[in-house]
Design a protein around this motif. Structure first.
Motif, PDB file in Angstrom:
ATOM      1  N   LEU A   1      -3.634 -51.510 -22.358  1.00  0.00           N
ATOM      2  CA  LEU A   1      -4.584 -52.509 -21.872  1.00  0.00           C
ATOM      3  C   LEU A   1      -5.861 -51.893 -21.301  1.00  0.00           C
ATOM      4  O   LEU A   1      -6.885 -52.572 -21.208  1.00  0.00           O
ATOM      5  N   PHE A   2      -5.814 -50.615 -20.937  1.00  0.00           N
ATOM      6  CA  PHE A   2      -6.948 -49.987 -20.253  1.00  0.00           C
ATOM      7  C   PHE A   2      -8.268 -50.101 -21.024  1.00  0.00           C
ATOM      8  O   PHE A   2      -9.285 -50.515 -20.440  1.00  0.00           O
ATOM      9  N   PRO A   3      -8.338 -49.718 -22.320  1.00  0.00           N
ATOM     10  CA  PRO A   3      -9.645 -49.799 -22.996  1.00  0.00           C
ATOM     11  C   PRO A   3     -10.187 -51.219 -23.082  1.00  0.00           C
ATOM     12  O   PRO A   3     -11.410 -51.431 -22.987  1.00  0.00           O
ATOM     13  N   PHE A   4      -9.299 -52.207 -23.222  1.00  0.00           N
ATOM     14  CA  PHE A   4      -9.751 -53.598 -23.288  1.00  0.00           C
ATOM     15  C   PHE A   4     -10.245 -54.070 -21.926  1.00  0.00           C
ATOM     16  O   PHE A   4     -11.237 -54.790 -21.823  1.00  0.00           O
ATOM     17  N   SER A   5      -9.536 -53.644 -20.880  1.00  0.00           N
ATOM     18  CA  SER A   5      -9.967 -53.978 -19.527  1.00  0.00           C
ATOM     19  C   SER A   5     -11.316 -53.332 -19.209  1.00  0.00           C
ATOM     20  O   SER A   5     -12.185 -53.952 -18.579  1.00  0.00           O
ATOM     21  N   LEU A   6     -11.489 -52.095 -19.658  1.00  0.00           N
ATOM     22  CA  LEU A   6     -12.752 -51.392 -19.433  1.00  0.00           C
ATOM     23  C   LEU A   6     -13.902 -52.116 -20.120  1.00  0.00           C
ATOM     24  O   LEU A   6     -14.987 -52.271 -19.543  1.00  0.00           O
ATOM     25  N   TYR A   7     -13.661 -52.591 -21.336  1.00  0.00           N
ATOM     26  CA  TYR A   7     -14.691 -53.347 -22.063  1.00  0.00           C
ATOM     27  C   TYR A   7     -15.067 -54.625 -21.308  1.00  0.00           C
ATOM     28  O   TYR A   7     -16.245 -54.961 -21.173  1.00  0.00           O
ATOM     29  N   GLU A   8     -14.036 -55.327 -20.796  1.00  0.00           N
ATOM     30  CA  GLU A   8     -14.306 -56.546 -20.031  1.00  0.00           C
ATOM     31  C   GLU A   8     -15.102 -56.231 -18.762  1.00  0.00           C
ATOM     32  O   GLU A   8     -16.033 -56.961 -18.402  1.00  0.00           O
ATOM     33  N   THR A   9     -14.725 -55.168 -18.095  1.00  0.00           N
ATOM     34  CA  THR A   9     -15.381 -54.798 -16.837  1.00  0.00           C
ATOM     35  C   THR A   9     -16.847 -54.458 -17.048  1.00  0.00           C
ATOM     36  O   THR A   9     -17.713 -54.784 -16.217  1.00  0.00           O
ATOM     37  N   LEU A  10     -17.166 -53.792 -18.176  1.00  0.00           N
ATOM     38  CA  LEU A  10     -18.544 -53.388 -18.461  1.00  0.00           C
ATOM     39  C   LEU A  10     -19.383 -54.523 -19.028  1.00  0.00           C
ATOM     40  O   LEU A  10     -20.604 -54.410 -19.117  1.00  0.00           O
ATOM     41  N   SER A  11     -18.719 -55.621 -19.403  1.00  0.00           N
ATOM     42  CA  SER A  11     -19.446 -56.764 -19.963  1.00  0.00           C
ATOM     43  C   SER A  11     -19.908 -57.675 -18.840  1.00  0.00           C
ATOM     44  O   SER A  11     -19.115 -58.111 -18.002  1.00  0.00           O
ATOM     45  N   SER A  12     -21.183 -57.972 -18.814  1.00  0.00           N
ATOM     46  CA  SER A  12     -21.731 -58.817 -17.747  1.00  0.00           C
ATOM     47  C   SER A  12     -21.220 -60.246 -17.837  1.00  0.00           C
ATOM     48  O   SER A  12     -21.206 -60.977 -16.856  1.00  0.00           O
ATOM     49  N   ALA A  13     -20.785 -60.634 -19.056  1.00  0.00           N
ATOM     50  CA  ALA A  13     -20.318 -62.007 -19.249  1.00  0.00           C
ATOM     51  C   ALA A  13     -18.946 -62.237 -18.623  1.00  0.00           C
ATOM     52  O   ALA A  13     -18.534 -63.379 -18.409  1.00  0.00           O
TER      53      ALA A  13
ATOM     54  N   SER B   1      -8.676 -67.793 -13.165  1.00  0.00           N
ATOM     55  CA  SER B   1      -9.216 -67.625 -14.522  1.00  0.00           C
ATOM     56  C   SER B   1     -10.733 -67.493 -14.542  1.00  0.00           C
ATOM     57  O   SER B   1     -11.294 -66.895 -15.461  1.00  0.00           O
ATOM     58  N   GLU B   2     -11.422 -68.042 -13.526  1.00  0.00           N
ATOM     59  CA  GLU B   2     -12.880 -67.945 -13.468  1.00  0.00           C
ATOM     60  C   GLU B   2     -13.340 -66.727 -12.667  1.00  0.00           C
ATOM     61  O   GLU B   2     -14.526 -66.411 -12.643  1.00  0.00           O
ATOM     62  N   ASP B   3     -12.406 -66.050 -11.986  1.00  0.00           N
ATOM     63  CA  ASP B   3     -12.769 -64.936 -11.117  1.00  0.00           C
ATOM     64  C   ASP B   3     -12.475 -63.566 -11.716  1.00  0.00           C
ATOM     65  O   ASP B   3     -13.122 -62.576 -11.350  1.00  0.00           O
ATOM     66  N   ILE B   4     -11.489 -63.497 -12.587  1.00  0.00           N
ATOM     67  CA  ILE B   4     -11.121 -62.215 -13.184  1.00  0.00           C
ATOM     68  C   ILE B   4     -10.720 -62.436 -14.636  1.00  0.00           C
ATOM     69  O   ILE B   4      -9.922 -63.313 -14.940  1.00  0.00           O
ATOM     70  N   PRO B   5     -11.283 -61.671 -15.578  1.00  0.00           N
ATOM     71  CA  PRO B   5     -10.968 -61.864 -16.994  1.00  0.00           C
ATOM     72  C   PRO B   5      -9.510 -61.529 -17.291  1.00  0.00           C
ATOM     73  O   PRO B   5      -8.892 -60.711 -16.596  1.00  0.00           O
ATOM     74  N   PRO B   6      -8.933 -62.135 -18.310  1.00  0.00           N
ATOM     75  CA  PRO B   6      -7.486 -62.050 -18.548  1.00  0.00           C
ATOM     76  C   PRO B   6      -6.950 -60.655 -18.837  1.00  0.00           C
ATOM     77  O   PRO B   6      -5.879 -60.279 -18.351  1.00  0.00           O
ATOM     78  N   LEU B   7      -7.666 -59.870 -19.643  1.00  0.00           N
ATOM     79  CA  LEU B   7      -7.188 -58.532 -19.976  1.00  0.00           C
ATOM     80  C   LEU B   7      -7.196 -57.624 -18.750  1.00  0.00           C
ATOM     81  O   LEU B   7      -6.297 -56.798 -18.561  1.00  0.00           O
ATOM     82  N   THR B   8      -8.186 -57.792 -17.894  1.00  0.00           N
ATOM     83  CA  THR B   8      -8.269 -57.005 -16.665  1.00  0.00           C
ATOM     84  C   THR B   8      -7.177 -57.412 -15.694  1.00  0.00           C
ATOM     85  O   THR B   8      -6.572 -56.560 -15.028  1.00  0.00           O
TER      86      THR B   8
END
Length: 299
Positions: A196-208, A27-34
């Protein structure tokens, strides 16, 4: 050599139990949607050669029920697993797996509300017992949380996931004779990954929410994509075909057992008394309801 159905069903629940622990561990290494997106990408790649020929033969049938297929993908692939992974950022894998055991009870409730199916008094008792167990887990064994509304949001998110899976299961039951199993599963996986792709893309581009690429991250993605998705699915279906749905359903109660064992061994989670009491109430309610339901079907 034919594998006995009880081995297949236990293996499926063991792999699903591990899914809760893996989701918590990374959970701390990869965001849930990704994580959910990559899971279904791996599952699609693995399952495509298995189900492609059936899909070609049954494509017109799937197109005829396109709306239901989309809803199945939305609830069972996209929402359920994603919500579980989000919830595991805030709650323990033991809590999540215990609440997941209330799925049969949620299905009874939805069947009563939307399909007007009658519940026997024993099913009502089982429902109340299971929901009381879920409430006890959410409250952490402390009734003061009701007064102050200090619930763990991760637990509530998992409850939302259970609701989505219950809707999915109810639709699968309703359309079992109209929708082919493997090709439907393949299409729902593909649609779920696209959703899920657009949400995963948003997570990936977010530095947080950056992904920490380590060997454990790759191993987790492969586990949830291959073992918790494809292998568990194939084992479960084969076991159900050999043993029957009613007898097989009781094996689902092994999921929180395996999840709890793995969580204690690998995540150093503690099994608290409120989890044990609440979990026993959930499982007892499910067994009571399922046993009475089976007797009614045989009468």
């Amino acid at each position: 050599m034919k594998i006995p159905p009880y081995i297949l069903l236990v293996l499926a629940t063991l792999l699903w139990g591990g899914n809760f622990v893996i989701g918590r561990a990374v959970s701390e290494d990869i965001p849930p949607l990704t994580l959910a997106f990559l899971r279904w990408c791996v599952a699609f790649i693995i399952f495509f050669p298995i189900a492609f020929h059936q899909l070609k033969r049954e494509w017109r049938l799937l197109k005829r029920h396109w709306f239901i297929v989309i809803i199945l993908s939305l609830t069972g692939v996209t929402a359920f697993n994603t919500l579980v992974y989000i919830g595991l950022h805030y709650t323990t894998s033991i809590n999540a797996s215990l609440m997941n055991s209330s799925t049969p009870i949620m299905i009874y409730i939805l069947s009563f509300i939307f399909l007007k199916e009658k519940l026997s008094k024993y099913q009502l008792i089982g429902t109340v017992l299971s929901l009381s167990g879920v409430a006890f887990i959410i409250m952490g064994g402390s009734f003061t949380r009701i007064v102050h509304f200090t619930f763990n949001k991760g637990d509530l998110i998992v409850i939302a996931a259970v609701l989505c899976w219950s809707i999915y299961s109810l639709l699968i039951k309703q359309y079992a004779t109209r929708l082919p199993g493997q090709s439907t599963f393949l299409v729902t996986i593909g649609l779920g990954a696209m959703m899920l792709f657009p949400f995963s893309l948003y997570e990936t581009l977010s530095s947080a929410t950056a992904i920490h690429w380590e060997w454990s991250t790759f191993a987790a993605i492969l586990y949830v994509g291959i073992f918790a998705s494809i292998i568990a699915f194939l084992c479960w279906n084969s076991g159900v075909i050999q043993l029957g749905a009613n007898k097989a359903s009781i094996y689902l109660n092994f999921i929180p057992v395996f999840a709890s064992i793995f969580a204690v061994l690998f995540l150093s989670e503690r099994l608290h008394s409120f989890q044990l009491i609440g979990g026993l109430a959930v499982v007892a309610g499910v067994i009571l309801s399922g046993k009475i339901n089976k007797q009614r079907l045989q009468s």
